[in-house]
Design an enzyme around this catalytic site. Structure first.
Site, PDB file in Angstrom:
ATOM      1  N   GLU A 130      -7.700  76.234   3.614  1.00  0.00           N
ATOM      2  CA  GLU A 130      -7.825  77.439   2.133  1.00  0.00           C
ATOM      3  C   GLU A 130      -7.092  77.226   0.884  1.00  0.00           C
ATOM      4  O   GLU A 130      -8.106  77.974   0.181  1.00  0.00           O
ATOM      5  CB  GLU A 130      -7.320  78.761   2.683  1.00  0.00           C
ATOM      6  N   ASN A 151       5.157  74.436 -13.277  1.00  0.00           N
ATOM      7  CA  ASN A 151       6.606  74.863 -13.599  1.00  0.00           C
ATOM      8  C   ASN A 151       7.269  74.070 -11.914  1.00  0.00           C
ATOM      9  O   ASN A 151       7.642  75.117 -11.153  1.00  0.00           O
ATOM     10  CB  ASN A 151       5.538  76.204 -12.964  1.00  0.00           C
ATOM     11  N   VAL A 179      19.730  64.606  -1.306  1.00  0.00           N
ATOM     12  CA  VAL A 179      19.213  62.894  -0.249  1.00  0.00           C
ATOM     13  C   VAL A 179      18.637  62.627  -0.694  1.00  0.00           C
ATOM     14  O   VAL A 179      17.346  63.011  -1.460  1.00  0.00           O
ATOM     15  CB  VAL A 179      19.214  63.626   1.186  1.00  0.00           C
TER      16      VAL A 179
END
Length: 612
Positions: free
Chosen positions: A336, A393, A405
């Site tokens: 979806e 963004n 990490v």
């Protein structure tokens, strides 16, 4: 010399293969019992987090040893991640739980380049991994020995039911022109850079009240379900260079805030209206998915608007919690969400390399983990044509709350780039071992980054979408395209038929076409006189349940009226409205309502020179 303590938790294959068992994933006909052996090298005396950034497990599958490497899915949650639920008296309660030390991981099987894994390590190992092209599941066994786990092939899970399960998006493939392959698109360098730039989707998931009842008001179980789904979503969308961050969940613990019914198109419309009116005002996000336990109409298990990403109302989807398996619900949500990203259902000509395709209109019994060549081409075409602004963004490095990490695909504090582990990195600009840019390079990603160097100043990086928009160009000092700007509000556009407003040129005629089709035009003034009455749906302003009529000079800033084609001697004033969204059918802000005049936020027709 650093002393290293080797911590080993015994894991051996239990000398037993079960023939049938009932697990959380369902009825399983054939499984192996294993005991995890975790090997972790820690500096002596070092504080050990509850859930380490990287972990390694060894066990056997079909008698053969495998090594499962896991890396915490950094960026799974945003810094401002929130959870909202409701008290019995209906009060909204929002909390900001700590999520730094979460227990959701991605991974791979050693020496299997095509392997993947999506695992929760919250209470033992639970999730799925792909080994030599086959899907396996693992989950803890509820035995007195808490280290015992079941490992089994997905094909050995009994089907929950035989009923077909489908997406509710309808489509007639014969009506579409053949999809133009990505290789056939004549892309400009600016467009190619845009496609190569990493995208980000900030996601909110809402669980309805039927979900609450299904899980016996156990909010922890609902959260766990959602977290596992989003962890898998992230794994799936790596193929499109898209990172999905969960910014919030909302649980309608007291009652539904919309009328959730089995008619999926109605529920999706109501959910979109609620998202635009309520959710967006209190939670910044790009897309919202409604997770429901209601049985949607017919075989439907999901629905979304195609090509609607970033739209305030339509960047939504509805997903039925249709399976005991997290992965099956996650695949439906991925499907979806792909519709929101402009991808239609696959046709017979589409290819997933012999694997089930995510965008098949009908849910496959085997989880689909791959997008087809058609999906890739449609997604690229959608991005080029529509440029959905919200997905560029990039989260600030300081917004990532867990320790950095190197090798998790997410750029964190102290890193200049992160292209995954050295064995998987395909970025020539980034040193995968150090997460630093290679000597002589300036950048690794961005609309103004090409071949590891900043694009020269003046190179267009964002084309103008209309005469009310402005093209942006690279500065030569950054890999990012400057902020999207547009022409000043009030500038004449469309041959003086309108005035620019926030990068667009709204006109009454164009709004009529969007509601009623290409033959529609704005109605004569006599139709707009209905707005002078302030009755029913014809007015200029509404405050709670009270409506206010339009002043004569403001009547073209209230309800929109259109005519459909030639009218002859009679005029049929056409309008549209929605009881669930009272703004639908009203004239858009910034629309020309007279010579030198536009509609303002209070639906007054004012001088364009003083409106902004």
């Amino acid at each position: 010399m650093i002393q290293v303590l080797l911590v080993t938790i015994c894991l051996a294959v239990f000398p037993y293969q079960g023939s049938s068992i009932i697990l959380g994933s369902g009825n399983v006909n054939d499984y192996e019992v294993v005991y995890p052996r975790k090997v972790t090298a820690l500096p002596k005396g070092a504080a050990q987090p509850k859930y380490e950034d990287t972990m390694q497990y060894e066990f056997k599958v079909n008698g053969e040893p495998v090594v499962l490497h896991l890396e915490k899915n950094k960026g799974l949650f945003s810094e401002d991640y929130s959870e909202t639920h409701y008290s019995p008296d209906g009060r909204e309660i929002t909390t900001y739980p700590p999520v730094e030390d979460h227990c959701y991981y991605h991974g791979r099987i050693q020496n299997d380049a095509d392997s993947t894994a999506s695992i929760s390590a919250c209470n033992g190992l639970k999730g799925h991994f792909k080994l030599q092209g086959e899907m396996y599941l693992i989950e803890p066994l509820e035995l007195s020995d808490s280290e015992a786990h079941a490992v089994f092939k997905y094909e050995n899970v009994e089907k929950e039911d035989e009923a077909p399960k489908m997406c509710g998006v309808t489509q007639n493939w014969e009506s579409y022109e053949p999809i133009k392959k990505a290789s056939q698109l004549n892309l400009t360098p600016e467009q190619q850079r845009y496609l190569n730039t990493k995208k980000y989707i900030e996601l909110v998931i809402v669980a309805d009240n039927v979900m609450v009842k299904k899980y016996t008001s156990n909010s922890t179980a609902i959260r766990t379900r959602i977290y596992a789904c989003v962890n898998t979503l992230n794994l799936i969308y790596r193929a499109f260079n898209i990172h999905i961050a969960l910014v919030g969940i909302e649980i309608w613990s007291n009652k539904d805030l919309i009328n959730v019914i089995s008619a999926s198109n109605v529920t999706l419309d109501l959910f979109g209206n609620w998202r635009r009116r309520v959710l967006l005002r209190r939670k910044r996000h790009d897309n919202a998915q409604l997770l429901t336990a209601i049985d949607l109409d017919g075989p439907t298990i999901g629905l979304a608007r195609v090509g609607s990403m970033c739209d305030p109302k339509c960047s939504t989807g509805i997903v039925q919690d249709h399976s005991k398996l997290d992965v099956m619900v996650a695949v439906t949500m991925a499907h979806e969400l792909a519709h929101n990203l402009g991808i239609n259902h696959d046709g017979n000509q589409c290819n997933c390399g012999g694997n089930p395709c995510i965008m098949s209109a009908t849910l496959n019994f085997e989880p689909a983990y791959r997008f087809s060549d058609c999906s890739r081409d449609e997604h690229w075409r959608y991005l080029i044509d529509n440029r959905p602004p919200c997905i560029l963004n990039k989260p600030l490095i300081t917004d990532i709350v867990s320790p950095p990490v190197c090798g998790n695909y997410f750029v964190e504090v102290g890193e200049e780039c992160d292209c995954g582990l050295p064995a998987h990195c395909q970025n020539p600009c980034c040193n995968a071992a150090t997460c630093k840019l290679r000597p002589g390079t300036q950048c690794e990603d961005g609309e103004c980054c090409e071949q590891c160097q900043f694009t020269s100043a003046g190179t267009e990086c964002r084309a103008a979408k209309s005469e009310c928009d402005i093209a942006e160009s690279c500065t030569g000092q950054s890999a990012d395209c400057p902020t999207d700007n547009f022409q000043r509000n009030g500038r004449p556009c469309l041959n003086n038929n309108g005035y620019c407003y926030n990068g667009k040129c709204p006109t009454l005629d164009h709004q009529c076409i969007s509601f009623f089709g290409s033959s529609a035009t704005v109605a004569p003034d006599v139709c707009f006189n209905l707005n002078l009455k302030g009755e029913g749906n014809f007015y200029c302003r509404r405050e709670n349940t009270r409506i206010f009529p339009c002043a004569p000079q403001d009547k073209k800033c209230g309800r929109l009226f259109c005519v459909l084609g030639p009218t002859g001697n009679t005029i049929s004033c056409q309008s549209t409205y929605s009881q669930s969204d009272l703004d639908i059918g009203m004239v858009d802000l910034g629309t020309k309502c007279g010579d030198g005049r536009v509609c303002n936020s209070t639906r007054q027709c004012v001088d364009v020179n003083t409106a902004y």
